[in-house]
Design an enzyme around this catalytic site. Structure first.
Site, short mmCIF file in Angstrom:
data_model
loop_
_atom_site.label_atom_id
_atom_site.label_comp_id
_atom_site.label_asym_id
_atom_site.label_seq_id
_atom_site.Cartn_x
_atom_site.Cartn_y
_atom_site.Cartn_z
N CYS A 296 -38.51 33.49 -34.95
CA CYS A 296 -38.09 34.89 -35.10
C CYS A 296 -37.93 35.56 -33.75
CB CYS A 296 -39.16 35.65 -35.88
SG CYS A 296 -39.54 34.92 -37.46
N ARG B 141 -33.16 31.12 -30.28
CA ARG B 141 -34.52 30.80 -30.72
C ARG B 141 -34.53 30.18 -32.11
NH1 ARG B 141 -38.48 34.25 -28.00
NH2 ARG B 141 -39.75 34.22 -29.86
N GLU C 208 -36.88 10.18 -26.26
CA GLU C 208 -36.25 11.48 -25.97
C GLU C 208 -34.74 11.43 -26.28
OE1 GLU C 208 -36.73 14.46 -25.50
OE2 GLU C 208 -35.03 15.24 -24.36
N GLU D 241 -31.57 16.11 -33.00
CA GLU D 241 -31.66 17.59 -32.95
C GLU D 241 -30.30 18.25 -33.11
OE1 GLU D 241 -35.11 19.28 -30.07
OE2 GLU D 241 -33.66 18.04 -29.05
C1 G6P Z 1 -39.29 23.07 -30.20
C2 G6P Z 1 -37.95 22.85 -29.54
C3 G6P Z 1 -37.98 21.56 -28.73
C4 G6P Z 1 -39.14 21.61 -27.74
C5 G6P Z 1 -40.47 21.85 -28.45
C6 G6P Z 1 -41.60 22.10 -27.47
O1 G6P Z 1 -39.49 22.15 -31.21
O2 G6P Z 1 -36.91 22.79 -30.50
O3 G6P Z 1 -36.76 21.43 -28.02
O4 G6P Z 1 -39.17 20.42 -27.03
O5 G6P Z 1 -40.36 23.00 -29.27
O6 G6P Z 1 -41.36 23.30 -26.81
P1 G6P Z 1 -42.04 23.75 -25.48
O7 G6P Z 1 -41.47 25.12 -25.22
O8 G6P Z 1 -43.51 23.79 -25.73
O9 G6P Z 1 -41.68 22.78 -24.42
#
Ligand code: G6P
Length: 602
Positions: A2, A27, A474, A481
């Site tokens: 959100c 987001r 990855e 994704e």
């Molecule tokens: C979400 C995003 C991912 C990201 C993960 C961890 O799932 O879609 O792309 O790798 O969060 O996010 P962070 O901000 O903690 O690296």
């Protein structure tokens, strides 16, 4: 997840609210809405789907209010629908909420008994009713906000407007990020400091328990006891959302191509390994074990760095997925344990939870975070900024290479502190990383040619050995994704223990290879795939590709590096491949379905 945006100005705010929501689109969300105050009354507009749908609704009856709140909702309690979209209202009030209210059921019952009439299935709707009941009992809006903050359990950020005070925007924060700013045209607040760009040059970051009062004259912050406070400010980069300056079709493509600059920035800022150590209160000579914790892409960076800490610093290291780790049963901590948490956003709820578990066990936590001012950056015992700059594409790319570059420096610094040999040599090699990534990017036409051949696949397999195994994971994550193609990353040597049953001529297999000690082992695994009619696309250095040219249908060349550099460089064609496959499938690359950039719920 959100997003909240709110504005108070001298002109109608609906256009700014829509623009603000567009900035938060990355987001991830599935409905959107705004509320303004017009002729003394709350006006609300909501729509399911993209901000475009909301904009169409707003255009058909534009509200004239000069104060308003806006929200993009990523459904948690109740399906994406107009009814469940924010802002939520009670008589005379509208609020937008990020986060989760854990005690909403009890509150709903109690409020219903006292006359509240709920229209949605959301947890958030208790907030305006709680505020309404306090204000009906004569409590000021400011105090009502604080009381509500105390009554709610969970993590949240709230923006509110009230007919009682039509010239005041109010906000409250506990757990979920919130930034406020002020500029010539009025005040602004958002759940992402960068969304203030153009409205304010500085963002003030609320701390837990703080509330904000924003008028056309300025911003006042109050702490949990209601006293006025000043908080940390961040400079807002005015160019982040300037898409017209983006020569690339998508933010993600620009971010992939920015990687050499990001690496140069990091190596310019942290010139010698000791520079990263200066940022964290840790004496690596006394560290007995490192636990690296993260989610998603950041987890794969952690999985790779685990190897580096063992190889270069000779410290036992383990890696954990934050959402699992936080609920594990632990043995008593050993003297000298250290936790490293890695997060692009610094707001991932699971990573914050894991960090809290570590701190409760008395283990120092250092954080690698891209978003300065985020919860993790503020609450860790020491933070090393990743310096990647704002990352807008949901699929993380430049933040991943920034994480790896900083982790490589940190592992070398730990090695140096522990008097391990050869560190200077590896540090010298690291200086070549930017040029190697540039060379890997030059291979984009070959990646596009491969994407054109495989973008209709139903499933793909990625394999790698040693430090290329986390890269395979990855690569598979990037593909799923944004292209929605089923993809799995496997340790190449593990294939024969099960996954090799999946090999058929229709399933592209992206095999990562590198000249070096594990080459022969990897080559055998790849030949096992070829013997079963696998469709192999090799990614590796020229010499490695040459030795396997008889079994590959396509190959993507990357420069040859060492164990430290090869995994980072090998990531580049996998990022580009995921991007071009998704583009050829006509998908929304920057805003993939169901995903959120910053996952602020468990
Ligand atoms: C979400 C995003 C991912 C990201 C993960 C961890 O799932 O879609 O792309 O790798 O969060 O996010 P962070 O901000 O903690 O690296």
């Amino acid at each position: 997840m959100c997003g909240i945006f709110a504005r108070i100005a001298n002109e109608p705010v609906a256009p700014a609210l829509i623009e603000g929501l567009r900035r938060l689109e990355y987001r991830g969300y599935d409905s959107a809405g705004i509320a303004t105050i017009e002729q003394g009354g709350i006006e609300r507009r909501c729509a399911v789907g993209k901000v475009d749908a909301l904009e169409a609704v707003v255009r058909s009856g534009p509200p004239a209010g000069t104060i308003g709140i806006a929200h993009t909702r990523w459904a948690t309690h109740g399906s994406p629908s107009e009814r469940n979209a924010h802002p939520h209202v009670a008589p005379g009030l509208a609020i937008a909420h990020n986060g989760i209210i854990e005690n909403h059921r009890e509150l709903r019952h109690a409020l219903s008994d006292r006359g509240a009439r709920f229209r949605s299935e959301t947890d958030s709707e208790v907030i305006p009713w709680l505020m309404h009941q306090h204000m009906a009992n004569g409590v000021s809006a400011k105090d009502a906000m604080h009381r509500v903050g105390e009554e709610l359990h969970g993590a949240f950020a709230i923006a509110a407007i009230s007919e009682n005070e039509p010239n005041v925007l109010r906000a409250y924060r506990r757990g979920s990020p919130l930034a406020v700013g002020f500029g010539e045209g009025g005040g602004v607040l958002a759940s992402d400091p960068q969304a203030l760009a153009g409205y304010a040059t500085e963002a003030m970051i609320l701390e837990d328990g703080d509330s904000a009062e924003i008028t056309r004259d300025g911003v006042t912050l109050f702490n949990r006891t209601g006293e006025r406070v000043q908080r940390q400010t961040l400079a807002v980069d005015p160019s982040v959302f300037a898409c017209e300056d983006n020569p690339y079709a998508h933010h993600m493509l620009r971010e992939i191509h920015e990687q050499p600059d990001v690496i140069a920035r990091i190596l310019g800022q942290y010139r010698v390994p000791a520079d990263v150590l200066a940022m964290v209160p840790v004496d690596f000579r006394r560290v007995s074990r490192i636990t690296l914790v993260a989610c998603g892409t950041s987890y794969y960076a952690a999985a790779l760095a685990r190897r580096w800490f063992q190889e270069f610093a000779r410290v036992p290291a383990e890696v954990a997925i934050a959402s699992e780790f936080r609920y594990e049963a632990f043995a008593p901590p050993l003297p000298g344990e250290l936790a490293i948490v890695i997060s692009q956003s610094g707001e991932t709820a699971d990573t914050i939870g894991a960090m809290e578990v570590m701190r409760a066990r008395g283990i120092p936590v250092i954080a690698l975070v891209n978003q300065i001012g985020s919860t993790i950056a503020r609450e860790a015992d020491g933070t090393i900024p990743l310096l990647a700059g704002p990352e807008i594409g949901v699929a993380s790319t430049k933040a991943f290479s920034a994480q790896l570059t900083v982790l490589a420096m940190l592992a070398l610094a730990a090695g140096q502190r522990r008097n391990q040999p050869g560190i200077g040599q590896f540090h010298a090699r690291l200086q070549k990383l930017g040029d190697m990534v540039t060379a890997a990017l030059h291979n984009e036409p070959a990646v596009i040619a491969v994407a054109e051949r495989i973008h209709n696949a139903h499933s793909m397999i990625y394999v790698g050995r040693g430090s290329l195994f986390p890269v395979a994971m990855e690569g598979a994550l990037k593909l799923k994704e944004i292209s929605y193609i089923h993809a799995e990353g496997f340790a190449a040597g593990e294939l024969k223990h099960g996954p090799i049953a999946l090999v058929d001529p229709q399933t592209p297999i992206i095999a990562l290879v590198a000249s070096g000690s594990l080459f022969e082992k990897s080559a055998s695994n790849i030949r096992e795939i070829a013997a079963r009619n696998g469709r192999i696309i090799l990614v590796g250095d020229r010499a490695a590709l040459l030795s396997l040219s008889d079994v590959s249908t396509h190959s993507l060349t990357v420069p040859q590096g060492c164990d430290l550099l090869q995994p980072i460089v090998s990531t580049v064609p996998l990022q580009l491949l995921a991007y071009h496959v998704a583009r050829l499938r006509g998908l929304d690359v920057d805003r993939p379905r169901n995903l959120a950039k910053s996952v602020t719920v468990e």
